[in-house]
Design a protein around this motif. Sequence first.
Motif, PDB file in Angstrom:
ATOM      1  N   MET A   1       0.880  -1.154  -0.048  1.00  0.00           N
ATOM      2  CA  MET A   1       0.017   0.038  -0.091  1.00  0.00           C
ATOM      3  C   MET A   1       0.869   1.346   0.003  1.00  0.00           C
ATOM      4  SD  MET A   1      -2.389   1.328   2.977  1.00  0.00           S
ATOM      5  CE  MET A   1      -1.197   1.602   4.147  1.00  0.00           C
ATOM      6  N   ILE A   2       0.560   2.223  -0.621  1.00  0.00           N
ATOM      7  CA  ILE A   2       1.295   3.437  -0.765  1.00  0.00           C
ATOM      8  C   ILE A   2       0.593   4.700  -0.043  1.00  0.00           C
ATOM      9  CG2 ILE A   2       2.100   5.445  -2.373  1.00  0.00           C
ATOM     10  CD1 ILE A   2       2.761   3.072  -4.392  1.00  0.00           C
ATOM     11  N   ARG A   3       1.055   5.054   0.812  1.00  0.00           N
ATOM     12  CA  ARG A   3       0.398   6.127   1.728  1.00  0.00           C
ATOM     13  C   ARG A   3       1.526   7.297   2.112  1.00  0.00           C
ATOM     14  NH1 ARG A   3       2.973   6.146   6.573  1.00  0.00           N
ATOM     15  NH2 ARG A   3       3.838   4.212   7.364  1.00  0.00           N
ATOM     16  N   PRO A   4       0.791   8.474   2.265  1.00  0.00           N
ATOM     17  CA  PRO A   4       1.826   9.618   2.767  1.00  0.00           C
ATOM     18  C   PRO A   4       2.539   9.199   4.067  1.00  0.00           C
ATOM     19  CG  PRO A   4      -0.518  10.488   2.698  1.00  0.00           C
ATOM     20  CD  PRO A   4      -0.806   8.904   2.650  1.00  0.00           C
ATOM     21  N   ALA A   5       3.839   9.790   4.163  1.00  0.00           N
ATOM     22  CA  ALA A   5       4.675   9.383   5.122  1.00  0.00           C
ATOM     23  C   ALA A   5       4.322  10.043   6.326  1.00  0.00           C
ATOM     24  CB  ALA A   5       6.056   9.577   4.917  1.00  0.00           C
ATOM     25  N   LYS A   6       4.693   9.415   7.565  1.00  0.00           N
ATOM     26  CA  LYS A   6       4.477  10.065   9.050  1.00  0.00           C
ATOM     27  C   LYS A   6       5.826  10.144   9.525  1.00  0.00           C
ATOM     28  CE  LYS A   6       2.068   6.484   9.985  1.00  0.00           C
ATOM     29  NZ  LYS A   6       1.390   5.571  10.394  1.00  0.00           N
ATOM     30  N   PRO A   7       5.860  11.303  10.560  1.00  0.00           N
ATOM     31  CA  PRO A   7       7.221  11.416  11.027  1.00  0.00           C
ATOM     32  C   PRO A   7       7.881  10.078  11.852  1.00  0.00           C
ATOM     33  CG  PRO A   7       5.711  13.354  11.626  1.00  0.00           C
ATOM     34  CD  PRO A   7       5.058  12.395  11.082  1.00  0.00           C
ATOM     35  N   SER A   8       6.835   9.418  12.315  1.00  0.00           N
ATOM     36  CA  SER A   8       7.235   8.079  13.163  1.00  0.00           C
ATOM     37  C   SER A   8       7.870   7.024  11.887  1.00  0.00           C
ATOM     38  CB  SER A   8       6.191   7.444  13.550  1.00  0.00           C
ATOM     39  OG  SER A   8       4.997   7.319  12.553  1.00  0.00           O
ATOM     40  N   ASP A   9       7.747   7.176  10.838  1.00  0.00           N
ATOM     41  CA  ASP A   9       8.450   6.436   9.654  1.00  0.00           C
ATOM     42  C   ASP A   9      10.018   6.714   9.331  1.00  0.00           C
ATOM     43  OD1 ASP A   9       5.761   5.392   8.884  1.00  0.00           O
ATOM     44  OD2 ASP A   9       5.417   7.036   7.520  1.00  0.00           O
ATOM     45  N   ALA A  10      10.452   7.745  10.134  1.00  0.00           N
ATOM     46  CA  ALA A  10      12.012   8.126   9.856  1.00  0.00           C
ATOM     47  C   ALA A  10      12.765   6.960   9.970  1.00  0.00           C
ATOM     48  CB  ALA A  10      12.348   9.223  11.101  1.00  0.00           C
ATOM     49  N   GLU A  11      12.715   6.153  10.901  1.00  0.00           N
ATOM     50  CA  GLU A  11      13.869   4.988  10.969  1.00  0.00           C
ATOM     51  C   GLU A  11      13.655   4.085   9.837  1.00  0.00           C
ATOM     52  OE1 GLU A  11      14.570   1.340  14.105  1.00  0.00           O
ATOM     53  OE2 GLU A  11      13.319   3.027  14.691  1.00  0.00           O
ATOM     54  N   GLN A  12      12.733   4.193   9.236  1.00  0.00           N
ATOM     55  CA  GLN A  12      12.729   3.091   8.164  1.00  0.00           C
ATOM     56  C   GLN A  12      12.883   3.880   6.770  1.00  0.00           C
ATOM     57  OE1 GLN A  12       9.778  -0.200   7.850  1.00  0.00           O
ATOM     58  NE2 GLN A  12       8.702   0.822   9.720  1.00  0.00           N
ATOM     59  N   VAL A  13      12.340   5.164   6.609  1.00  0.00           N
ATOM     60  CA  VAL A  13      12.555   5.794   5.519  1.00  0.00           C
ATOM     61  C   VAL A  13      13.881   6.528   5.196  1.00  0.00           C
ATOM     62  CG1 VAL A  13      11.678   8.012   4.193  1.00  0.00           C
ATOM     63  CG2 VAL A  13       9.871   6.251   5.404  1.00  0.00           C
ATOM     64  N   VAL A  14      14.327   7.078   6.355  1.00  0.00           N
ATOM     65  CA  VAL A  14      15.655   7.660   6.148  1.00  0.00           C
ATOM     66  C   VAL A  14      16.995   6.941   5.346  1.00  0.00           C
ATOM     67  CG1 VAL A  14      17.811   9.037   7.400  1.00  0.00           C
ATOM     68  CG2 VAL A  14      15.138   9.425   8.026  1.00  0.00           C
ATOM     69  N   PRO A  15      16.908   5.656   5.887  1.00  0.00           N
ATOM     70  CA  PRO A  15      18.101   4.857   5.203  1.00  0.00           C
ATOM     71  C   PRO A  15      17.781   4.528   3.632  1.00  0.00           C
ATOM     72  CG  PRO A  15      17.439   3.892   7.386  1.00  0.00           C
ATOM     73  CD  PRO A  15      16.338   4.962   6.941  1.00  0.00           C
ATOM     74  N   LEU A  16      16.417   4.648   3.297  1.00  0.00           N
ATOM     75  CA  LEU A  16      15.908   4.667   1.795  1.00  0.00           C
ATOM     76  C   LEU A  16      16.306   5.930   1.132  1.00  0.00           C
ATOM     77  CD1 LEU A  16      12.455   2.955   2.261  1.00  0.00           C
ATOM     78  CD2 LEU A  16      14.617   1.805   1.287  1.00  0.00           C
ATOM     79  N   ILE A  17      16.258   7.163   1.691  1.00  0.00           N
ATOM     80  CA  ILE A  17      16.457   8.408   1.160  1.00  0.00           C
ATOM     81  C   ILE A  17      18.178   8.355   0.954  1.00  0.00           C
ATOM     82  CG2 ILE A  17      16.768  10.890   1.644  1.00  0.00           C
ATOM     83  CD1 ILE A  17      14.138  10.609   3.079  1.00  0.00           C
ATOM     84  N   ILE A  18      18.896   8.074   1.879  1.00  0.00           N
ATOM     85  CA  ILE A  18      20.378   7.915   1.626  1.00  0.00           C
ATOM     86  C   ILE A  18      20.775   7.027   0.831  1.00  0.00           C
ATOM     87  CG2 ILE A  18      22.514   7.603   3.159  1.00  0.00           C
ATOM     88  CD1 ILE A  18      20.889   8.665   5.764  1.00  0.00           C
ATOM     89  N   GLN A  19      20.108   5.861   0.817  1.00  0.00           N
ATOM     90  CA  GLN A  19      20.389   4.911  -0.344  1.00  0.00           C
ATOM     91  C   GLN A  19      20.262   5.385  -1.568  1.00  0.00           C
ATOM     92  OE1 GLN A  19      18.920   0.406  -0.314  1.00  0.00           O
ATOM     93  NE2 GLN A  19      17.534   1.472  -1.931  1.00  0.00           N
ATOM     94  N   ALA A  20      19.185   6.087  -1.802  1.00  0.00           N
ATOM     95  CA  ALA A  20      18.966   6.889  -3.195  1.00  0.00           C
ATOM     96  C   ALA A  20      19.795   7.921  -3.520  1.00  0.00           C
ATOM     97  CB  ALA A  20      17.210   7.371  -3.105  1.00  0.00           C
ATOM     98  N   MET A  21      20.428   8.693  -2.653  1.00  0.00           N
ATOM     99  CA  MET A  21      21.386   9.707  -2.861  1.00  0.00           C
ATOM    100  C   MET A  21      22.679   9.317  -2.917  1.00  0.00           C
ATOM    101  SD  MET A  21      19.922  12.532  -0.192  1.00  0.00           S
ATOM    102  CE  MET A  21      21.020  13.915  -1.121  1.00  0.00           C
ATOM    103  N   GLY A  22      22.986   8.040  -2.557  1.00  0.00           N
ATOM    104  CA  GLY A  22      24.511   7.733  -2.540  1.00  0.00           C
ATOM    105  C   GLY A  22      25.275   8.488  -1.924  1.00  0.00           C
TER     106      GLY A  22
END
Length: 186
Positions: A1-22
């Motif tokens: 399911m795709i949904r808007p992110a919440k602040p509490s998602d940080a632990e799982q989302v931040v590594p994905l952002i950093i992975q994308a940025m390299g």
Amino acid sequence: MIRPAKPSDAEQVVPLIIQAMGRLANKLTNVEDGEIIKEIFTHFFKEEGNQYSYQNTLVFEEGGTILGAINAYDGAKLLELRKPFLNYLEEHHQANNNNQGTETQSGEFYLDSISVNPDSQGKGIGKQLIKAGVDWGKKLGHTNIGLLVEQENTRAFKLYQNMGFVTQNEKQFMGGLYHHMIFKIK
């Protein structure tokens, strides 16, 4: 399911952002320590009014686990959204990196980072996130959806081409050469 992110998602989302940025994450923050980079992006993901905010992020979640994320915003607002980030880096990390160049522009909804957990790649999650990003931009009234892809990243380049993105031009950004691709909404 795709949904808007919440602040509490940080632990799982931040590594994905950093992975994308390299390596761009290091260049942007002017920091080499991975833990500090993670702290910086976590801080901004939880905050409002910046380019890496949860407000500008959609997540793909399955069974309570976030498997992918897309970060996007109005290209015309890039400098406004980046300003808190640069001010924070200058204040807390003595990084005066205000001359970074711009990866997007007015007139496009910019897909900043698209990332899928390595264990979940090849399952169509990236495509679903890109489609959701295009729909998000369309809903906000945009007719052009833009993104940058490194010229060496032929796999991602082919994916974007197959989804209807076309190369508008080549762009130098933070020491790298990129294809600036556009999807036109009809």
